[in-house]
Design a protein around this motif. Structure first.
Motif, PDB file in Angstrom:
ATOM      1  N   GLU A 251       0.842  -1.193   0.000  1.00 15.52           N
ATOM      2  CA  GLU A 251       0.000   0.000   0.000  1.00 15.52           C
ATOM      3  C   GLU A 251       0.878   1.244   0.000  1.00 15.52           C
ATOM      4  N   SER A 252       0.393   2.279  -0.702  1.00 12.65           N
ATOM      5  CA  SER A 252       1.160   3.517  -0.793  1.00 12.65           C
ATOM      6  C   SER A 252       0.211   4.652  -1.186  1.00 12.65           C
ATOM      7  N   ASP A 253       0.722   5.893  -1.115  1.00 13.11           N
ATOM      8  CA  ASP A 253      -0.090   7.025  -1.581  1.00 13.11           C
ATOM      9  C   ASP A 253      -0.428   6.856  -3.051  1.00 13.11           C
ATOM     10  N   ASN A 254       0.509   6.305  -3.814  1.00 12.09           N
ATOM     11  CA  ASN A 254       0.268   5.992  -5.218  1.00 12.09           C
ATOM     12  C   ASN A 254       1.276   4.940  -5.642  1.00 12.09           C
ATOM     13  N   VAL A 255       0.810   3.706  -5.817  1.00 13.47           N
ATOM     14  CA  VAL A 255       1.736   2.612  -6.120  1.00 13.47           C
ATOM     15  C   VAL A 255       2.227   2.644  -7.560  1.00 13.47           C
ATOM     16  N   VAL A 256       1.745   3.614  -8.361  1.00  9.08           N
ATOM     17  CA  VAL A 256       2.241   3.747  -9.729  1.00  9.08           C
ATOM     18  C   VAL A 256       3.257   4.882  -9.825  1.00  9.08           C
ATOM     19  N   SER A 257       3.522   5.555  -8.718  1.00 10.70           N
ATOM     20  CA  SER A 257       4.502   6.639  -8.710  1.00 10.70           C
ATOM     21  C   SER A 257       5.919   6.065  -8.731  1.00 10.70           C
ATOM     22  N   ARG A 258       6.879   6.910  -9.103  1.00 12.20           N
ATOM     23  CA  ARG A 258       8.267   6.443  -9.189  1.00 12.20           C
ATOM     24  C   ARG A 258       8.778   5.900  -7.858  1.00 12.20           C
ATOM     25  N   PRO A 259       8.599   6.596  -6.711  1.00 13.41           N
ATOM     26  CA  PRO A 259       9.116   6.055  -5.444  1.00 13.41           C
ATOM     27  C   PRO A 259       8.506   4.693  -5.091  1.00 13.41           C
ATOM     28  N   ALA A 260       7.211   4.542  -5.359  1.00  9.40           N
ATOM     29  CA  ALA A 260       6.558   3.271  -5.036  1.00  9.40           C
ATOM     30  C   ALA A 260       7.063   2.157  -5.942  1.00  9.40           C
ATOM     31  N   LEU A 261       7.278   2.453  -7.233  1.00 12.29           N
ATOM     32  CA  LEU A 261       7.798   1.445  -8.159  1.00 12.29           C
ATOM     33  C   LEU A 261       9.196   1.006  -7.742  1.00 12.29           C
ATOM     34  N   ILE A 262      10.038   1.964  -7.343  1.00 13.46           N
ATOM     35  CA  ILE A 262      11.394   1.635  -6.883  1.00 13.46           C
ATOM     36  C   ILE A 262      11.329   0.782  -5.610  1.00 13.46           C
ATOM     37  N   ARG A 263      10.390   1.137  -4.725  1.00 15.44           N
ATOM     38  CA  ARG A 263      10.215   0.368  -3.483  1.00 15.44           C
ATOM     39  C   ARG A 263       9.809  -1.078  -3.790  1.00 15.44           C
ATOM     40  N   LEU A 264       8.900  -1.242  -4.729  1.00 13.91           N
ATOM     41  CA  LEU A 264       8.463  -2.593  -5.102  1.00 13.91           C
ATOM     42  C   LEU A 264       9.617  -3.393  -5.681  1.00 13.91           C
ATOM     43  N   LEU A 265      10.358  -2.786  -6.608  1.00 13.46           N
ATOM     44  CA  LEU A 265      11.438  -3.515  -7.262  1.00 13.46           C
ATOM     45  C   LEU A 265      12.583  -3.817  -6.302  1.00 13.46           C
ATOM     46  N   GLU A 266      12.819  -2.932  -5.330  1.00 16.69           N
ATOM     47  CA  GLU A 266      13.837  -3.214  -4.323  1.00 16.69           C
ATOM     48  C   GLU A 266      13.400  -4.383  -3.437  1.00 16.69           C
ATOM     49  N   THR A 267      12.116  -4.428  -3.113  1.00 15.64           N
ATOM     50  CA  THR A 267      11.579  -5.557  -2.342  1.00 15.64           C
ATOM     51  C   THR A 267      11.738  -6.850  -3.122  1.00 15.64           C
ATOM     52  N   GLN A 268      11.399  -6.816  -4.414  1.00 11.41           N
ATOM     53  CA  GLN A 268      11.539  -8.000  -5.253  1.00 11.41           C
ATOM     54  C   GLN A 268      13.000  -8.426  -5.360  1.00 11.41           C
ATOM     55  N   ARG A 269      13.894  -7.437  -5.502  1.00  7.93           N
ATOM     56  CA  ARG A 269      15.323  -7.750  -5.625  1.00  7.93           C
ATOM     57  C   ARG A 269      15.823  -8.486  -4.383  1.00  7.93           C
ATOM     58  N   ARG A 270      15.425  -8.018  -3.224  1.00  6.23           N
ATOM     59  CA  ARG A 270      15.898  -8.640  -1.986  1.00  6.23           C
ATOM     60  C   ARG A 270      15.334 -10.057  -1.827  1.00  6.23           C
ATOM     61  N   LEU A 271      14.101 -10.256  -2.217  1.00  5.91           N
ATOM     62  CA  LEU A 271      13.496 -11.587  -2.117  1.00  5.91           C
ATOM     63  C   LEU A 271      14.204 -12.569  -3.048  1.00  5.91           C
ATOM     64  N   GLU A 272      14.504 -12.126  -4.269  1.00  8.40           N
ATOM     65  CA  GLU A 272      15.151 -13.008  -5.241  1.00  8.40           C
ATOM     66  C   GLU A 272      16.625 -13.235  -4.915  1.00  8.40           C
ATOM     67  N   ALA A 273      17.246 -12.250  -4.269  1.00  4.72           N
ATOM     68  CA  ALA A 273      18.689 -12.349  -3.998  1.00  4.72           C
ATOM     69  C   ALA A 273      19.004 -13.242  -2.805  1.00  4.72           C
ATOM     70  N   ASP A 274      18.052 -13.415  -1.909  1.00  2.00           N
ATOM     71  CA  ASP A 274      18.276 -14.244  -0.717  1.00  2.00           C
ATOM     72  C   ASP A 274      18.035 -15.715  -1.067  1.00  2.00           C
ATOM     73  N   GLY A 275      19.138 -16.461  -1.255  1.00  2.00           N
ATOM     74  CA  GLY A 275      19.007 -17.857  -1.682  1.00  2.00           C
ATOM     75  C   GLY A 275      18.298 -18.753  -0.686  1.00  2.00           C
ATOM     76  N   THR A 276      18.306 -18.380   0.592  1.00  2.00           N
ATOM     77  CA  THR A 276      17.664 -19.233   1.597  1.00  2.00           C
ATOM     78  C   THR A 276      16.143 -19.228   1.472  1.00  2.00           C
ATOM     79  N   LEU A 277      15.605 -18.234   0.778  1.00  2.00           N
ATOM     80  CA  LEU A 277      14.150 -18.131   0.651  1.00  2.00           C
ATOM     81  C   LEU A 277      13.592 -19.016  -0.449  1.00  2.00           C
ATOM     82  N   ARG A 278      14.442 -19.486  -1.355  1.00  2.00           N
ATOM     83  CA  ARG A 278      14.020 -20.345  -2.475  1.00  2.00           C
ATOM     84  C   ARG A 278      12.997 -19.638  -3.363  1.00  2.00           C
TER      85      ARG A 278
END
Length: 814
Positions: A82-109
């Protein structure tokens, strides 16, 4: 011929003579069963009730064979941001950073994450393959480029499903985004492993800047759901069990008035639980919502047996009879009543083996075995322990405390309990007619009780969570994010947990006529289904995917035209070529409705939101039956309705079987024991009144029949018999040496006191389940308390009049 009385006398004498060996043997058996306690698994949620439902089996086949929508697979989770606007640049960067961390952590599979941010980033840069690359693409784009990229992708179906329904393409604004998280684990992975992976994923999400799990970020998956539903059981136990134990302890202390007797009674209750849990572990029966109710029932019967045993022994000791003789005589009298109660109660539990639901059959098995353990422990262990304790008391300077029965003749309580005898003395026939009429009206009214089954029935209300939140540690509850997630799904993404229905086609769909027949599934739909055009149901199938591709690709359109011999816009030859072409262009959509080997297909049908579920399910099954294809109607609504039907069927069937078994056991037992089978009928009248009153109370209080409380009707027979057997059996003993009303008065004074102590302890101790977090357990606690209360009242108020009328009939006919 076998003489039950002689057998009971032998057991009573052997118990007294071999008290110490019995205690040693009990300890060894307890150690054996304690080893099984650690083997007991937990099972929570609706899965335990749907395992043998045909629609659920079809739903599981769909999950395995098709690429469903987000969250269909157990190894897929949904992350809501959830965000003030999930299509805004800060929200998109936040989403992609979250995705990056999930994919980068090998223990999470985590094998892959997808979101609307991915679509926008790849529109900006075709070479952005990783989450880090896509994040840079968003960061480097100008405002104009970013806006143009959003506009270029916002008309796709996938894009819209990843954003909340409040998405405005003009202003490029939305409040909530959905991220799909795929785990690289097999579908058969154990739930515990999935719970760990998703719990660790939630921690990584929470550590990402501007994410706060439970506040603006919510991870929802099978592992999270099972973890939190299991936590509901744990949090309920942390609050309810100490409260129940405290109340039981208080009232047992009042009933026993002796710390040693209290300790012996509590130890017997504890042994019952350990033995039953141990049996479950060795039998591989999980501890589930349905099994939770077994233990209050065993406590109810155990409390009753314990108070009766000690109370009868104390009566015998009033005449200064020696310890061994007093206990042997008391148990020779009580043992028969215990045996009758055990056999009839086991019958009421075993009746649940007729249920079509496996969870209720497990309930019947565990309850029946637990009841057998209860009889053994309270008929053999408790007398042996009491005799041993009183022998030591006679040798050692141990002070005595309360040694008198609960009720003495002429006391206020004795006079208060004599109301039923007074009624029986003045107007027994008129009173019985009134009781029968009341029970009949109550039963007729109660027959309209609702039946319910849904995932939400296992979830606590916000009101109860708020009340629990006020408690201090360790009683404060866990955080339940799944409640917020379900609310987001229903309000932000317009995805009801009930949804539409699916027709699962369980046969190859490669033959020329296959798509024609699939097309006809939506023709002339029943009124409960939405219509896209007059006479056409609003459906989604492989035909829908083909139509979309035809509209988007002229080459594919011509390919289909050449394979449409009938001119119906539905290909009717060389279907494999059509499937190959559409799957090459739209692989995800194709695999949603057509299995990879083309051995099965699915058709989703939209449902009128105002249509009643029973009507929807009936109409879905009508459509599945009328098609010449091998088809099964399924979907959450269908599964829920099938469980509801099975629950109602189980409740009625187990009630009838329990009543018949109880009737046979009572008639045969009293014929063998007393030579009067009619005593068994005397026991049954108050029991039927109890059942009628309990049914009426369920409807009046708005408590529906559910898979958890479905056994309550058969159980109410067992509970009712428990109280009336003690009353009638004691009356039979007194009636041998006294006239009718003197025998009734003596019965009320002796058995009535023990019944009162048992009722108060059970109702208060088990009634505390009414404050449980899980609504179904709350309702079960209320029903058990009501059932015990009604059984107690009918045994004391109705049984005396039944006995008087029975005696008049016996005298006039003999």
């Amino acid at each position: 011929m076998w003489d039950p009385d002689r057998t009971v006398d032998w057991i009573a004498e052997a118990t007294v003579e071999r008290a110490v060996p019995i205690l040693v043997g009990t300890a060894l058996v307890t150690v054996l069963f304690a080893g099984g306690v650690g083997l007991v698994d937990q099972e929570a949620g609706t899965d335990q009730f749907t395992e043998e439902v045909p629609a659920q089996a079809a739903l599981e086949e769909i999950d395995e064979e098709f690429e469903g929508s987000v969250g269909d697979s157990e190894t897929t989770a949904q992350l809501f941001i959830e965000s003030d606007n999930v299509v805004s640049r800060p929200a998109l960067i936040r989403l992609l950073e979250t995705q990056r961390r999930l994919e980068a952590d090998g223990t999470l599979r985590v094998s892959e994450t997808t979101s609307h941010a991915d679509r926008i980033a790849t529109e900006l840069d075709d070479n952005a393959e990783t989450a880090a690359d896509r994040k840079r693409a968003i960061e480097d784009a100008t405002d104009r480029e970013l806006s143009a990229a959003i506009a270029a992708v916002d008309d796709s179906d996938t894009f819209e499903t990843q954003l909340s329904t409040d998405y405005n393409p003009t202003t490029q604004w939305a409040s909530t985004a959905r991220v799909t998280v795929e785990y690289d684990v097999p579908e058969s992975v154990q739930t515990s492993r999935l719970q760990t992976l998703q719990a660790d994923s939630a921690a990584v999400i929470d550590e990402t800047p501007r994410n706060d799990i439970g506040d603006n970020a919510y991870l929802f998956g099978e592992g999270i759901l099972q973890t939190e539903i299991t936590a509901l059981l744990t949090d309920t136990a942390i609050v309810v069990f100490p409260a129940a134990l405290g109340l039981i302890l208080l009232f047992l202390l009042v009933a026993y008035r002796d710390p040693i007797d209290l300790f012996l009674g509590l130890s017997a209750l504890l042994l019952t639980l350990v033995w039953t849990f141990g049996f479950m572990g060795y039998a591989s029966i999980p501890f589930s919502d349905a099994i939770v109710s077994v233990f209050p029932l065993l406590l109810a019967v155990g409390i009753d047996f314990g108070i009766h045993a000690i109370n009868r022994y104390r009566e015998a000791r009033l005449d200064e009879i020696p310890v061994d003789e007093a206990m042997a005589g008391s148990m020779a009298q009580l043992g028969t009543a215990f045996l009758l109660v055990t056999m009839t109660t086991i019958g009421s539990f075993v009746a649940n083996l007729t249920s079509p639901l496996g969870s209720l059959r497990d309930f019947g098995i565990v309850a029946a075995v637990g009841m057998t353990f209860t009889f053994v422990i309270f008929a053999i262990y408790l007398p042996a322990a009491k005799v041993t304790a009183d022998r030591l008391r006679g040798r050692l300077p141990i002070p005595e405390f309360g040694t008198t029965p609960i009720v003495s003749e002429g006391s206020r309580l004795a006079r208060g309990l004599s109301g039923g005898v007074s009624i029986a003395r003045t107007a027994p026939v008129a009173f019985l007619l009134l009781v029968v009429l009341t029970a009949g009206v109550a039963g007729a009214y109660g027959s309209g009780v609702d039946t319910e089954f849904s995932e939400e029935a296992f979830f606590p209300s916000e009101t109860w969570i708020d009340r629990y939140d006020r408690l201090l540690e360790p009683f404060a509850p866990s955080t339940y994010t799944f409640l917020d997630t379900i609310d987001i799904l229903e309000t932000e993404f317009d995805e009801s947990t009930s949804g539409g229905v699916t027709i699962y086609i369980d046969q190859p769909v490669r033959r020329d006529h296959s798509l024609e027949r699939i097309d006809r599934i939506g023709r002339d739909p029943p009124a409960s289904f939405e219509q896209s055009a007059p006479g056409e149901a609003e459906t989604e199938s492989i035909l829908t995917v083909i139509e979309r591709e035809r509209a988007a690709d002229r080459t594919f359109d011509r390919l289909v035209e050449r394979r449409d011999r009938l001119g119906t816009d539905v290909p009717d030859r060389d279907l494999e070529t059509v499937y190959d072409a559409v799957e090459a262009s739209r692989p995800t959509e194709t695999r949603r409705y057509l299995s990879a080997n083309r051995e099965s297909a699915r058709v989703d049908i939209a449902v009128d939101p105002d249509a009643e579920t029973p009507t929807v399910v009936e109409d879905a099954q009508f459509i599945a039956d009328r098609t010449p294809l091998s088809a099964v109607a399924t979907g959450d609504r269908v599964v829920q309705q099938e469980v509801i039907n099975a629950t109602l069927d189980s409740a009625i069937r187990s009630l009838v079987v329990a009543f018949l078994l109880t009737t046979v056991v009572l008639l045969v037992s009293y014929r063998l024991l007393e030579g009067q089978a009619s005593y068994g009928l005397v026991n049954l009248v108050p029991v039927l009144v109890t059942v009628g009153l309990l049914l009426a109370s369920m409807r009046f209080l708005g408590i529906p029949l559910t898979p958890i409380n479905a056994p309550i009707l058969s159980i109410s027979i067992g509970l009712g018999v428990d109280y009336t057997v003690h009353f009638v059996h004691r009356f039979v003993d007194e009636f041998e040496n006294r006239e009718l009303f003197a025998a009734l008065s003596a019965t009320v004074t002796s058995a009535g006191g023990a019944l009162t102590g048992s009722m108060v302890t059970t109702v208060s101790g088990i009634g505390v389940l009414a404050v449980a977090l899980i609504p179904l357990i709350q309702e079960f606690g209320i029903l058990i308390a009501l059932g015990v209360g009604y059984a107690y009242l009918t045994s004391l108020l109705v049984t005396p009049s039944v006995i008087v009328v029975w005696d008049r009939w016996r005298t006039s006919s003999g």
